[in-house]
Write a protein that holds these residues in place. Structure first.
Motif, PDB file in Angstrom:
ATOM      1  N   ASP A  21       0.869  -1.167   0.000  1.00  0.00           N
ATOM      2  CA  ASP A  21       0.000   0.000   0.000  1.00  0.00           C
ATOM      3  C   ASP A  21       0.909   1.221   0.000  1.00  0.00           C
ATOM      4  O   ASP A  21       1.617   1.477   0.975  1.00  0.00           O
ATOM      5  CB  ASP A  21      -0.891  -0.016   1.236  1.00  0.00           C
ATOM      6  N   HIS A  22       0.897   1.969  -1.090  1.00  0.00           N
ATOM      7  CA  HIS A  22       1.833   3.085  -1.226  1.00  0.00           C
ATOM      8  C   HIS A  22       1.478   4.271  -0.323  1.00  0.00           C
ATOM      9  O   HIS A  22       2.315   5.126  -0.087  1.00  0.00           O
ATOM     10  CB  HIS A  22       1.918   3.529  -2.683  1.00  0.00           C
ATOM     11  N   ARG A  23       0.243   4.307   0.195  1.00  0.00           N
ATOM     12  CA  ARG A  23      -0.123   5.372   1.117  1.00  0.00           C
ATOM     13  C   ARG A  23       0.466   5.128   2.500  1.00  0.00           C
ATOM     14  O   ARG A  23       1.027   6.024   3.112  1.00  0.00           O
ATOM     15  CB  ARG A  23      -1.646   5.491   1.233  1.00  0.00           C
ATOM     16  N   THR A  24       0.324   3.893   3.011  1.00  0.00           N
ATOM     17  CA  THR A  24       0.780   3.572   4.355  1.00  0.00           C
ATOM     18  C   THR A  24       2.124   2.856   4.368  1.00  0.00           C
ATOM     19  O   THR A  24       2.722   2.712   5.426  1.00  0.00           O
ATOM     20  CB  THR A  24      -0.244   2.669   5.068  1.00  0.00           C
ATOM     21  N   ARG A  25       2.560   2.363   3.217  1.00  0.00           N
ATOM     22  CA  ARG A  25       3.790   1.590   3.027  1.00  0.00           C
ATOM     23  C   ARG A  25       3.726   0.240   3.753  1.00  0.00           C
ATOM     24  O   ARG A  25       4.744  -0.365   4.047  1.00  0.00           O
ATOM     25  CB  ARG A  25       5.014   2.388   3.460  1.00  0.00           C
ATOM     26  N   ASN A  26       2.517  -0.250   4.025  1.00  0.00           N
ATOM     27  CA  ASN A  26       2.344  -1.576   4.605  1.00  0.00           C
ATOM     28  C   ASN A  26       2.433  -2.620   3.498  1.00  0.00           C
ATOM     29  O   ASN A  26       1.988  -2.386   2.379  1.00  0.00           O
ATOM     30  CB  ASN A  26       0.990  -1.714   5.298  1.00  0.00           C
ATOM     31  N   VAL A  27       2.985  -3.786   3.826  1.00  0.00           N
ATOM     32  CA  VAL A  27       3.041  -4.912   2.902  1.00  0.00           C
ATOM     33  C   VAL A  27       1.986  -5.915   3.353  1.00  0.00           C
ATOM     34  O   VAL A  27       1.906  -6.252   4.540  1.00  0.00           O
ATOM     35  CB  VAL A  27       4.439  -5.575   2.904  1.00  0.00           C
ATOM     36  N   TYR A  28       1.158  -6.387   2.411  1.00  0.00           N
ATOM     37  CA  TYR A  28       0.098  -7.332   2.717  1.00  0.00           C
ATOM     38  C   TYR A  28       0.365  -8.651   2.011  1.00  0.00           C
ATOM     39  O   TYR A  28       0.796  -8.675   0.861  1.00  0.00           O
ATOM     40  CB  TYR A  28      -1.262  -6.788   2.264  1.00  0.00           C
ATOM     41  N   ILE A  29       0.081  -9.753   2.714  1.00  0.00           N
ATOM     42  CA  ILE A  29       0.230 -11.094   2.153  1.00  0.00           C
ATOM     43  C   ILE A  29      -1.095 -11.817   2.366  1.00  0.00           C
ATOM     44  O   ILE A  29      -1.628 -11.839   3.476  1.00  0.00           O
ATOM     45  CB  ILE A  29       1.349 -11.887   2.857  1.00  0.00           C
ATOM     46  N   LEU A  30      -1.627 -12.413   1.292  1.00  0.00           N
ATOM     47  CA  LEU A  30      -2.828 -13.227   1.369  1.00  0.00           C
ATOM     48  C   LEU A  30      -2.441 -14.645   0.989  1.00  0.00           C
ATOM     49  O   LEU A  30      -1.906 -14.878  -0.099  1.00  0.00           O
ATOM     50  CB  LEU A  30      -3.900 -12.692   0.417  1.00  0.00           C
ATOM     51  N   ALA A  31      -2.672 -15.602   1.880  1.00  0.00           N
ATOM     52  CA  ALA A  31      -2.215 -16.974   1.661  1.00  0.00           C
ATOM     53  C   ALA A  31      -3.224 -17.961   2.231  1.00  0.00           C
ATOM     54  O   ALA A  31      -4.230 -17.570   2.834  1.00  0.00           O
ATOM     55  CB  ALA A  31      -0.857 -17.181   2.311  1.00  0.00           C
ATOM     56  N   GLY A  32      -2.941 -19.247   2.041  1.00  0.00           N
ATOM     57  CA  GLY A  32      -3.778 -20.315   2.578  1.00  0.00           C
ATOM     58  C   GLY A  32      -4.664 -20.902   1.515  1.00  0.00           C
ATOM     59  O   GLY A  32      -4.957 -20.266   0.499  1.00  0.00           O
ATOM     60  N   TYR A  33      -5.082 -22.128   1.737  1.00  0.00           N
ATOM     61  CA  TYR A  33      -5.903 -22.825   0.749  1.00  0.00           C
ATOM     62  C   TYR A  33      -7.214 -22.103   0.479  1.00  0.00           C
ATOM     63  O   TYR A  33      -7.685 -22.054  -0.644  1.00  0.00           O
ATOM     64  CB  TYR A  33      -6.169 -24.264   1.196  1.00  0.00           C
ATOM     65  N   ASP A  34      -7.824 -21.551   1.511  1.00  0.00           N
ATOM     66  CA  ASP A  34      -9.060 -20.791   1.350  1.00  0.00           C
ATOM     67  C   ASP A  34      -8.810 -19.299   1.471  1.00  0.00           C
ATOM     68  O   ASP A  34      -9.723 -18.540   1.781  1.00  0.00           O
ATOM     69  CB  ASP A  34     -10.090 -21.231   2.390  1.00  0.00           C
ATOM     70  N   GLU A  35      -7.579 -18.887   1.250  1.00  0.00           N
ATOM     71  CA  GLU A  35      -7.173 -17.480   1.367  1.00  0.00           C
ATOM     72  C   GLU A  35      -7.550 -16.923   2.738  1.00  0.00           C
ATOM     73  O   GLU A  35      -8.030 -15.801   2.875  1.00  0.00           O
ATOM     74  CB  GLU A  35      -7.782 -16.654   0.243  1.00  0.00           C
ATOM     75  N   GLU A  36      -7.329 -17.716   3.780  1.00  0.00           N
ATOM     76  CA  GLU A  36      -7.733 -17.326   5.117  1.00  0.00           C
ATOM     77  C   GLU A  36      -6.584 -16.814   5.967  1.00  0.00           C
ATOM     78  O   GLU A  36      -6.784 -16.381   7.087  1.00  0.00           O
ATOM     79  CB  GLU A  36      -8.377 -18.520   5.809  1.00  0.00           C
ATOM     80  N   ILE A  37      -5.364 -16.880   5.444  1.00  0.00           N
ATOM     81  CA  ILE A  37      -4.202 -16.416   6.198  1.00  0.00           C
ATOM     82  C   ILE A  37      -3.811 -15.044   5.674  1.00  0.00           C
ATOM     83  O   ILE A  37      -3.557 -14.884   4.481  1.00  0.00           O
ATOM     84  CB  ILE A  37      -3.028 -17.404   6.071  1.00  0.00           C
ATOM     85  N   GLU A  38      -3.789 -14.067   6.558  1.00  0.00           N
ATOM     86  CA  GLU A  38      -3.458 -12.697   6.161  1.00  0.00           C
ATOM     87  C   GLU A  38      -2.327 -12.179   7.040  1.00  0.00           C
ATOM     88  O   GLU A  38      -2.333 -12.385   8.247  1.00  0.00           O
ATOM     89  CB  GLU A  38      -4.672 -11.788   6.319  1.00  0.00           C
ATOM     90  N   PHE A  39      -1.376 -11.501   6.410  1.00  0.00           N
ATOM     91  CA  PHE A  39      -0.290 -10.854   7.138  1.00  0.00           C
ATOM     92  C   PHE A  39      -0.221  -9.404   6.714  1.00  0.00           C
ATOM     93  O   PHE A  39      -0.470  -9.058   5.560  1.00  0.00           O
ATOM     94  CB  PHE A  39       1.064 -11.512   6.820  1.00  0.00           C
ATOM     95  N   GLN A  40       0.143  -8.566   7.662  1.00  0.00           N
ATOM     96  CA  GLN A  40       0.379  -7.152   7.399  1.00  0.00           C
ATOM     97  C   GLN A  40       1.730  -6.816   8.019  1.00  0.00           C
ATOM     98  O   GLN A  40       1.925  -6.989   9.213  1.00  0.00           O
ATOM     99  CB  GLN A  40      -0.732  -6.306   8.021  1.00  0.00           C
TER     100      GLN A  40
END
Length: 90
Positions: free
Chosen positions: A31-50
């Motif tokens: 996110d270029h506004r906040t400079r946060n990096v996001y990761i979406l993972a998992g078989y059902d896309e249920e794992i999220e990292f910020q």
């Protein structure tokens, strides 16, 4: 651009997801506004990292931690609402 600490965290999390937990990674973005990096993972896309843009050696402030907790709680509550909505209409 992510900071060096964010890139190191991204590598560590990606390694753990793919080689240790055997989970697929579907989406990584900055996110270029906040400079946060996001990761979406998992078989059902249920794992999220910020990954926050915290400088190396600097501990997150209580406000940073509070923002993370609030975002996670909102995500969890909205996911439960989506899952429970069909059950409530029975």
């Amino acid at each position: 651009m992510p900071t060096a600490a964010q890139v190191a965290s991204l590598y560590r999390i990606s390694y753990q997801l793919t080689y240790i937990m055997l989970q697929a990674i579907y989406f990584i973005c900055v996110d270029h506004r906040t400079r946060n990096v996001y990761i979406l993972a998992g078989y059902d896309e249920e794992i999220e990292f910020q990954i926050l843009p915290i400088k190396a050696g600097k501990m997150p402030t209580p406000q940073d931690i509070e923002k993370i907790i609030i975002c996670k709680l909102v995500d969890i509550m909205s996911n439960w609402a989506v899952k429970l909505n069909p059950l409530l209409s029975l």
